[in-house]
Design a protein around this motif. Structure first.
Motif, PDB file in Angstrom:
ATOM      1  N   ARG A 261       0.839  -1.210   0.000  1.00  0.00           N
ATOM      2  CA  ARG A 261       0.000   0.000   0.000  1.00  0.00           C
ATOM      3  C   ARG A 261       0.871   1.256   0.000  1.00  0.00           C
ATOM      4  NH1 ARG A 261      -5.452  -0.225   2.041  1.00  0.00           N
ATOM      5  NH2 ARG A 261      -6.168  -2.362   2.150  1.00  0.00           N
ATOM      6  N   ALA A 262       1.898   1.267   0.842  1.00  0.00           N
ATOM      7  CA  ALA A 262       2.770   2.435   0.937  1.00  0.00           C
ATOM      8  C   ALA A 262       3.558   2.659  -0.353  1.00  0.00           C
ATOM      9  CB  ALA A 262       3.721   2.285   2.123  1.00  0.00           C
ATOM     10  N   GLN A 263       3.950   1.578  -1.017  1.00  0.00           N
ATOM     11  CA  GLN A 263       4.669   1.714  -2.278  1.00  0.00           C
ATOM     12  C   GLN A 263       3.747   2.213  -3.393  1.00  0.00           C
ATOM     13  OE1 GLN A 263       8.077   1.232  -2.906  1.00  0.00           O
ATOM     14  NE2 GLN A 263       8.026   1.368  -0.684  1.00  0.00           N
ATOM     15  N   LEU A 264       2.515   1.751  -3.404  1.00  0.00           N
ATOM     16  CA  LEU A 264       1.557   2.183  -4.426  1.00  0.00           C
ATOM     17  C   LEU A 264       1.129   3.631  -4.229  1.00  0.00           C
ATOM     18  CD1 LEU A 264      -0.838  -0.900  -4.659  1.00  0.00           C
ATOM     19  CD2 LEU A 264       0.764  -0.105  -6.402  1.00  0.00           C
ATOM     20  N   ASP A 265       1.077   4.048  -2.969  1.00  0.00           N
ATOM     21  CA  ASP A 265       0.563   5.383  -2.657  1.00  0.00           C
ATOM     22  C   ASP A 265       1.367   5.994  -1.514  1.00  0.00           C
ATOM     23  OD1 ASP A 265      -0.959   7.670  -2.236  1.00  0.00           O
ATOM     24  OD2 ASP A 265      -2.545   6.592  -1.179  1.00  0.00           O
ATOM     25  N   PRO A 266       2.500   6.624  -1.834  1.00  0.00           N
ATOM     26  CA  PRO A 266       3.350   7.200  -0.783  1.00  0.00           C
ATOM     27  C   PRO A 266       2.678   8.294   0.040  1.00  0.00           C
ATOM     28  CG  PRO A 266       4.559   7.047  -2.853  1.00  0.00           C
ATOM     29  CD  PRO A 266       3.122   6.730  -3.148  1.00  0.00           C
ATOM     30  N   THR A 267       1.535   8.810  -0.424  1.00  0.00           N
ATOM     31  CA  THR A 267       0.822   9.832   0.355  1.00  0.00           C
ATOM     32  C   THR A 267      -0.089   9.198   1.402  1.00  0.00           C
ATOM     33  OG1 THR A 267      -1.128   9.926  -1.093  1.00  0.00           O
ATOM     34  CG2 THR A 267       0.764  11.335  -1.681  1.00  0.00           C
ATOM     35  N   GLY A 268      -0.476   7.942   1.195  1.00  0.00           N
ATOM     36  CA  GLY A 268      -1.383   7.267   2.122  1.00  0.00           C
ATOM     37  C   GLY A 268      -2.823   7.714   1.987  1.00  0.00           C
ATOM     38  N   LYS A 269      -3.135   8.474   0.932  1.00  0.00           N
ATOM     39  CA  LYS A 269      -4.500   8.980   0.770  1.00  0.00           C
ATOM     40  C   LYS A 269      -5.375   8.042  -0.057  1.00  0.00           C
ATOM     41  CE  LYS A 269      -3.284  13.693   1.562  1.00  0.00           C
ATOM     42  NZ  LYS A 269      -2.620  14.829   1.060  1.00  0.00           N
ATOM     43  N   LYS A 270      -4.837   7.503  -1.137  1.00  0.00           N
ATOM     44  CA  LYS A 270      -5.609   6.613  -1.991  1.00  0.00           C
ATOM     45  C   LYS A 270      -5.697   5.210  -1.384  1.00  0.00           C
ATOM     46  CE  LYS A 270      -5.947   5.005  -6.755  1.00  0.00           C
ATOM     47  NZ  LYS A 270      -5.319   5.003  -8.069  1.00  0.00           N
ATOM     48  N   TYR A 271      -4.584   4.718  -0.898  1.00  0.00           N
ATOM     49  CA  TYR A 271      -4.529   3.395  -0.269  1.00  0.00           C
ATOM     50  C   TYR A 271      -3.924   3.526   1.125  1.00  0.00           C
ATOM     51  CZ  TYR A 271      -5.111   1.855  -5.088  1.00  0.00           C
ATOM     52  OH  TYR A 271      -5.574   1.676  -6.363  1.00  0.00           O
ATOM     53  N   PRO A 272      -4.697   3.975   2.096  1.00  0.00           N
ATOM     54  CA  PRO A 272      -4.141   4.113   3.448  1.00  0.00           C
ATOM     55  C   PRO A 272      -3.747   2.749   4.011  1.00  0.00           C
ATOM     56  CG  PRO A 272      -6.525   4.403   3.467  1.00  0.00           C
ATOM     57  CD  PRO A 272      -6.115   4.305   2.033  1.00  0.00           C
ATOM     58  N   LEU A 273      -2.847   2.776   4.955  1.00  0.00           N
ATOM     59  CA  LEU A 273      -2.442   1.535   5.603  1.00  0.00           C
ATOM     60  C   LEU A 273      -3.655   0.871   6.246  1.00  0.00           C
ATOM     61  CD1 LEU A 273       0.887   2.579   7.366  1.00  0.00           C
ATOM     62  CD2 LEU A 273       0.583   1.553   5.097  1.00  0.00           C
ATOM     63  N   ARG A 274      -3.658  -0.411   6.229  1.00  0.00           N
ATOM     64  CA  ARG A 274      -4.730  -1.176   6.882  1.00  0.00           C
ATOM     65  C   ARG A 274      -4.341  -1.348   8.347  1.00  0.00           C
ATOM     66  NH1 ARG A 274      -6.474  -7.234   5.043  1.00  0.00           N
ATOM     67  NH2 ARG A 274      -8.165  -7.540   6.516  1.00  0.00           N
ATOM     68  N   ALA A 275      -5.015  -0.641   9.216  1.00  0.00           N
ATOM     69  CA  ALA A 275      -4.659  -0.613  10.635  1.00  0.00           C
ATOM     70  C   ALA A 275      -5.108  -1.855  11.394  1.00  0.00           C
ATOM     71  CB  ALA A 275      -5.244   0.630  11.304  1.00  0.00           C
ATOM     72  N   THR A 276      -6.172  -2.495  10.916  1.00  0.00           N
ATOM     73  CA  THR A 276      -6.711  -3.661  11.630  1.00  0.00           C
ATOM     74  C   THR A 276      -7.158  -4.738  10.651  1.00  0.00           C
ATOM     75  OG1 THR A 276      -8.949  -2.761  11.682  1.00  0.00           O
ATOM     76  CG2 THR A 276      -7.543  -2.291  13.591  1.00  0.00           C
ATOM     77  N   TYR A 277      -7.193  -5.934  11.145  1.00  0.00           N
ATOM     78  CA  TYR A 277      -7.829  -7.064  10.462  1.00  0.00           C
ATOM     79  C   TYR A 277      -9.032  -7.372  11.332  1.00  0.00           C
ATOM     80  CZ  TYR A 277      -8.161 -11.453   7.860  1.00  0.00           C
ATOM     81  OH  TYR A 277      -8.570 -12.478   7.051  1.00  0.00           O
ATOM     82  N   ASP A 278     -10.199  -6.961  10.879  1.00  0.00           N
ATOM     83  CA  ASP A 278     -11.394  -6.990  11.717  1.00  0.00           C
ATOM     84  C   ASP A 278     -12.070  -8.361  11.755  1.00  0.00           C
ATOM     85  OD1 ASP A 278     -10.984  -4.308  12.182  1.00  0.00           O
ATOM     86  OD2 ASP A 278     -12.387  -3.660  10.641  1.00  0.00           O
ATOM     87  N   ASN A 279     -12.578  -8.681  12.920  1.00  0.00           N
ATOM     88  CA  ASN A 279     -13.432  -9.852  13.140  1.00  0.00           C
ATOM     89  C   ASN A 279     -12.823 -11.175  12.688  1.00  0.00           C
ATOM     90  OD1 ASN A 279     -15.607  -8.362  14.293  1.00  0.00           O
ATOM     91  ND2 ASN A 279     -16.063  -7.626  12.236  1.00  0.00           N
TER      92      ASN A 279
END
Length: 154
Positions: free
Chosen positions: A103-121
């Protein structure tokens, strides 16, 4: 014994810890699935990267080995479930870490593909301390590693 769990990343021909050869893991990806937890990805590279993260860890021998069953133990099935649950939790965190690098390589701004903070449920197993029964529960896993700079320049 019948498999207790299905996974989208499977070792080809069995798995022995530390015997990764870089070419022994098949991955199965639904290319029609373009969302992760409701987030539209618009590209499958992130999903593929997550599944490849599982495959890489298996091939490199980084996944904890199978539980050595004791068929004489009446609690054997529960012990297997608890062992697999522990591995599944760690592996989803590690695969999502690799996903976040992508994600960070695809979008160094973190706006289009923000980091995935959690794996839910994530459905896991635990032993109920009151009944001693092994039961399923859902847990939200924290997936961003605090000490890792995802947006560092290469």
């Amino acid at each position: 014994m019948e498999a207790l769990f299905e996974n989208t990343t499977k070792p080809k021909g069995g798995y022995e810890p530390g015997e990764g050869d870089g070419g022994g893991t098949d991955i199965y990806i639904d290319v029609n699935h373009t969302t992760i937890q409701g987030e539209e990805l618009r590209t499958n590279i992130i999903s593929i990267g997550h599944e490849e993260g599982h495959a890489f860890r298996i091939d490199q021998g980084l996944v904890e080995g199978d539980y050595v069953a004791n068929d004489m133990n009446p609690d054997n099935t529960n012990l297997i479930k608890l062992h697999i649950s522990k591995i599944m939790e760690k592996e989803e965190i590690e695969a999502t870490h690799i996903e976040n690098i992508i994600r960070a390589q695809l979008d160094p701004t973190g706006k289009k593909y923000p980091l995935r903070a959690t794996y839910d449920n994530k459905e896991l197993y635990k032993r109920n301390p009151f009944t001693n029964e092994v039961e399923t529960y859902k847990k939200t896993l924290k997936t961003i590693k605090d000490d890792y700079n995802y947006y560092k320049k290469l």
